[in-house]
Write a protein that holds these residues in place. Sequence first.
Motif, PDB file in Angstrom:
ATOM      1  N   GLU A  65      -4.678 -68.283   6.230  1.00  0.00           N
ATOM      2  CA  GLU A  65      -3.668 -68.734   7.199  1.00  0.00           C
ATOM      3  C   GLU A  65      -3.978 -70.165   7.660  1.00  0.00           C
ATOM      4  O   GLU A  65      -3.093 -71.025   7.675  1.00  0.00           O
ATOM      5  CB  GLU A  65      -3.648 -67.789   8.407  1.00  0.00           C
ATOM      6  CG  GLU A  65      -2.541 -68.105   9.383  1.00  0.00           C
ATOM      7  CD  GLU A  65      -2.816 -67.546  10.774  1.00  0.00           C
ATOM      8  OE1 GLU A  65      -3.789 -66.785  10.928  1.00  0.00           O
ATOM      9  OE2 GLU A  65      -2.061 -67.907  11.686  1.00  0.00           O
ATOM     10  N   GLY A  66      -5.255 -70.395   8.018  1.00  0.00           N
ATOM     11  CA  GLY A  66      -5.663 -71.729   8.470  1.00  0.00           C
ATOM     12  C   GLY A  66      -5.487 -72.772   7.381  1.00  0.00           C
ATOM     13  O   GLY A  66      -5.025 -73.887   7.642  1.00  0.00           O
TER      14      GLY A  66
ATOM     15  N   ARG B 159      -7.783 -65.013   7.849  1.00  0.00           N
ATOM     16  CA  ARG B 159      -7.722 -66.129   8.800  1.00  0.00           C
ATOM     17  C   ARG B 159      -7.894 -67.467   8.079  1.00  0.00           C
ATOM     18  O   ARG B 159      -7.245 -68.457   8.399  1.00  0.00           O
ATOM     19  CB  ARG B 159      -8.816 -65.956   9.864  1.00  0.00           C
ATOM     20  CG  ARG B 159      -8.418 -66.536  11.205  1.00  0.00           C
ATOM     21  CD  ARG B 159      -9.481 -66.346  12.250  1.00  0.00           C
ATOM     22  NE  ARG B 159      -9.729 -64.967  12.570  1.00  0.00           N
ATOM     23  CZ  ARG B 159     -10.959 -64.414  12.644  1.00  0.00           C
ATOM     24  NH1 ARG B 159     -12.020 -65.123  12.399  1.00  0.00           N
ATOM     25  NH2 ARG B 159     -11.102 -63.160  12.960  1.00  0.00           N
TER      26      ARG B 159
ATOM     27  N   TYR C 112      -5.447 -84.163  12.462  1.00  0.00           N
ATOM     28  CA  TYR C 112      -4.881 -84.125  11.111  1.00  0.00           C
ATOM     29  C   TYR C 112      -4.627 -85.551  10.617  1.00  0.00           C
ATOM     30  O   TYR C 112      -4.910 -85.890   9.481  1.00  0.00           O
ATOM     31  CB  TYR C 112      -3.563 -83.346  11.089  1.00  0.00           C
ATOM     32  CG  TYR C 112      -3.730 -81.858  11.216  1.00  0.00           C
ATOM     33  CD1 TYR C 112      -4.460 -81.146  10.282  1.00  0.00           C
ATOM     34  CD2 TYR C 112      -3.147 -81.162  12.264  1.00  0.00           C
ATOM     35  CE1 TYR C 112      -4.619 -79.778  10.388  1.00  0.00           C
ATOM     36  CE2 TYR C 112      -3.296 -79.790  12.384  1.00  0.00           C
ATOM     37  CZ  TYR C 112      -4.031 -79.104  11.437  1.00  0.00           C
ATOM     38  OH  TYR C 112      -4.183 -77.753  11.549  1.00  0.00           O
TER      39      TYR C 112
ATOM     40  N   LYS D 205      -1.797 -73.538   6.969  1.00  0.00           N
ATOM     41  CA  LYS D 205      -1.326 -74.330   8.113  1.00  0.00           C
ATOM     42  C   LYS D 205      -1.766 -75.788   7.960  1.00  0.00           C
ATOM     43  O   LYS D 205      -0.973 -76.708   8.162  1.00  0.00           O
ATOM     44  CB  LYS D 205      -1.913 -73.728   9.402  1.00  0.00           C
ATOM     45  CG  LYS D 205      -1.217 -74.159  10.657  1.00  0.00           C
ATOM     46  CD  LYS D 205      -1.801 -73.426  11.845  1.00  0.00           C
ATOM     47  CE  LYS D 205      -1.749 -74.314  13.071  1.00  0.00           C
ATOM     48  NZ  LYS D 205      -2.602 -73.837  14.155  1.00  0.00           N
ATOM     49  N   LEU D 206      -3.033 -75.948   7.583  1.00  0.00           N
ATOM     50  CA  LEU D 206      -3.564 -77.301   7.399  1.00  0.00           C
ATOM     51  C   LEU D 206      -2.814 -78.023   6.269  1.00  0.00           C
ATOM     52  O   LEU D 206      -2.423 -79.180   6.416  1.00  0.00           O
ATOM     53  CB  LEU D 206      -5.057 -77.215   7.091  1.00  0.00           C
ATOM     54  CG  LEU D 206      -5.796 -78.539   6.897  1.00  0.00           C
ATOM     55  CD1 LEU D 206      -7.143 -78.489   7.612  1.00  0.00           C
ATOM     56  CD2 LEU D 206      -6.052 -78.846   5.440  1.00  0.00           C
TER      57      LEU D 206
ATOM     58  N   LEU E  71       0.247 -77.494   5.129  1.00  0.00           N
ATOM     59  CA  LEU E  71       1.610 -77.847   5.536  1.00  0.00           C
ATOM     60  C   LEU E  71       1.599 -79.046   6.475  1.00  0.00           C
ATOM     61  O   LEU E  71       2.444 -79.940   6.381  1.00  0.00           O
ATOM     62  CB  LEU E  71       2.277 -76.649   6.229  1.00  0.00           C
ATOM     63  CG  LEU E  71       2.631 -75.479   5.305  1.00  0.00           C
ATOM     64  CD1 LEU E  71       3.140 -74.290   6.110  1.00  0.00           C
ATOM     65  CD2 LEU E  71       3.679 -75.904   4.281  1.00  0.00           C
ATOM     66  N   ASN E  72       0.620 -79.066   7.388  1.00  0.00           N
ATOM     67  CA  ASN E  72       0.495 -80.198   8.301  1.00  0.00           C
ATOM     68  C   ASN E  72       0.250 -81.494   7.549  1.00  0.00           C
ATOM     69  O   ASN E  72       0.806 -82.535   7.883  1.00  0.00           O
ATOM     70  CB  ASN E  72      -0.659 -79.956   9.279  1.00  0.00           C
ATOM     71  CG  ASN E  72      -0.163 -79.511  10.628  1.00  0.00           C
ATOM     72  OD1 ASN E  72       0.520 -80.263  11.303  1.00  0.00           O
ATOM     73  ND2 ASN E  72      -0.472 -78.286  10.998  1.00  0.00           N
TER      74      ASN E  72
ATOM     75  N   TYR F 197     -10.837 -78.160   6.020  1.00  0.00           N
ATOM     76  CA  TYR F 197     -10.654 -76.933   6.815  1.00  0.00           C
ATOM     77  C   TYR F 197     -12.009 -76.371   7.244  1.00  0.00           C
ATOM     78  O   TYR F 197     -12.212 -76.056   8.417  1.00  0.00           O
ATOM     79  CB  TYR F 197      -9.870 -75.888   6.008  1.00  0.00           C
ATOM     80  CG  TYR F 197      -9.818 -74.554   6.725  1.00  0.00           C
ATOM     81  CD1 TYR F 197      -8.938 -74.355   7.786  1.00  0.00           C
ATOM     82  CD2 TYR F 197     -10.694 -73.524   6.394  1.00  0.00           C
ATOM     83  CE1 TYR F 197      -8.926 -73.156   8.484  1.00  0.00           C
ATOM     84  CE2 TYR F 197     -10.678 -72.323   7.084  1.00  0.00           C
ATOM     85  CZ  TYR F 197      -9.791 -72.139   8.120  1.00  0.00           C
ATOM     86  OH  TYR F 197      -9.787 -70.966   8.823  1.00  0.00           O
TER      87      TYR F 197
END
Lengths: 258, 201
Positions: free
Chosen positions: A9-10, A6, A128, A13-14, A16-17, A206
């Motif tokens: 993944e988080g 997790r 973000y 995601k962070l 890429l954002n 994160y």
Amino acid sequence: MLRALREIEGGLKLSLNVVGRMGRLRRAPIRESFLRQVYFTGVTAATGVVLRASVLGVLIIAITMDVLDADTDLAVKILLLLVFREIGPLAAAVVVILRTGTAISAEVAMMRISGQTRALRHLGINLYDYIVVPRVAGVMLATVVLTFYVQFLAVLGGLLFSPLIIDATFMELAGRFSTLFAPVDFFYSTIKALLFGFAIAACCCYHGLNPPNLTQNAVPQVVTRAVTQSAMLTLGINAVFAYIVFGILFFGLVTAKA
Amino acid sequence: MSAALRYSLQQPGTPGFVLEVPQGGVTRAHLPDPQSKARFIAAVAKARCGEGEALELLGEQVDAIGSAARARLLRRVGVLSPSVALITNLNAWENISLPAAYHGSPAPERVAEITQEVLPALVDEPLALLARLPEQLNTLQRRVVAFVRLLVVGPELAVIDGVDEGLSRGECACVARFETEYRARHPSGTLLYVDTKEEHP
């Protein structure tokens, strides 16, 4: 295991954002937050802590040369390979993790716990944009600057103090250094410092945004996790990067003089 | 008159309720308990329903809209709640102007104008207050700053939760003026005060 997946993944995601939202730095409050971060990480750290880090570089070269009974050529190679390429970015990363990583993770966790992130959401402000992007961009820039600072002081210290240990003058060492130095060394350490800064700040943001619970007891846990994982990420990036650039993949293509 | 907000909570084990807020008016709602209130505030603030909830905000069923429409809808709704904090590393003025600076509207001059009009009516020494960090403000001053920030955003529907919570009688008289200040700037806006029955029997 599930938590680790997790977190990966988080974290992705962070990351890429953040990459997709770098353009938001043009907005006034985000730019101000970015400048604050650069000041905090780059300027305030540059006074005492980095000086100590650069002394570390000088000590390493002095001890290594003494043990190896080094000549001028080896002394300069150690300066270039060890201090410039490896110790410089790593020392800067350690300073950033200890000073800024702890501060970012604790600050963001407190923002989450005290309802400030909720307030930002209610105002239509993307977390973000306001929290992560300026910190990541600021830490990236500051890490590069700190790396140059450490490299400059460590190399200068090495060139100045080596003549006390080996039979060579400052001018001889400096001349040999300028001959061996290649632009790839500069790009190598710059890209590495950027990656270190990105990984440290993204990891700390994160964990700050995802505390294990919403009580103040969660803050030390957040800081511990953020610092541990930032250090592991930094070492991992360092190993992978060194392997890719100077390993089998680009071997021969990248002509770093060694 | 159409409804600015329709909300219902029907879940076994919790006291269910239905709330309908007419558009353009001032409504005072006393919800059954703090848990119900927290769920209601969360649903409105996120424009998202949980289990057993149904919410229609400014004519839109929140369950039927996408994320872009939800973001647009949330720009039209403002929530002032004791749990919604000020940003601690920004002073009062920076807190007030933050949403306008981020979204690019209203203009900084308009933000300054609203602040100059509203603050003196609600607190003493408004200029000194603007330079202070949230930790240097008392409960009333923090609430006033959050209210001015809400006015700057200018929502069509403003939900004010526990407006006098933790305030003295004199301070309550001050926050009672929120309604007048909101009405003066948003004559067609809807104002909803939310509280619980236990706290105000």
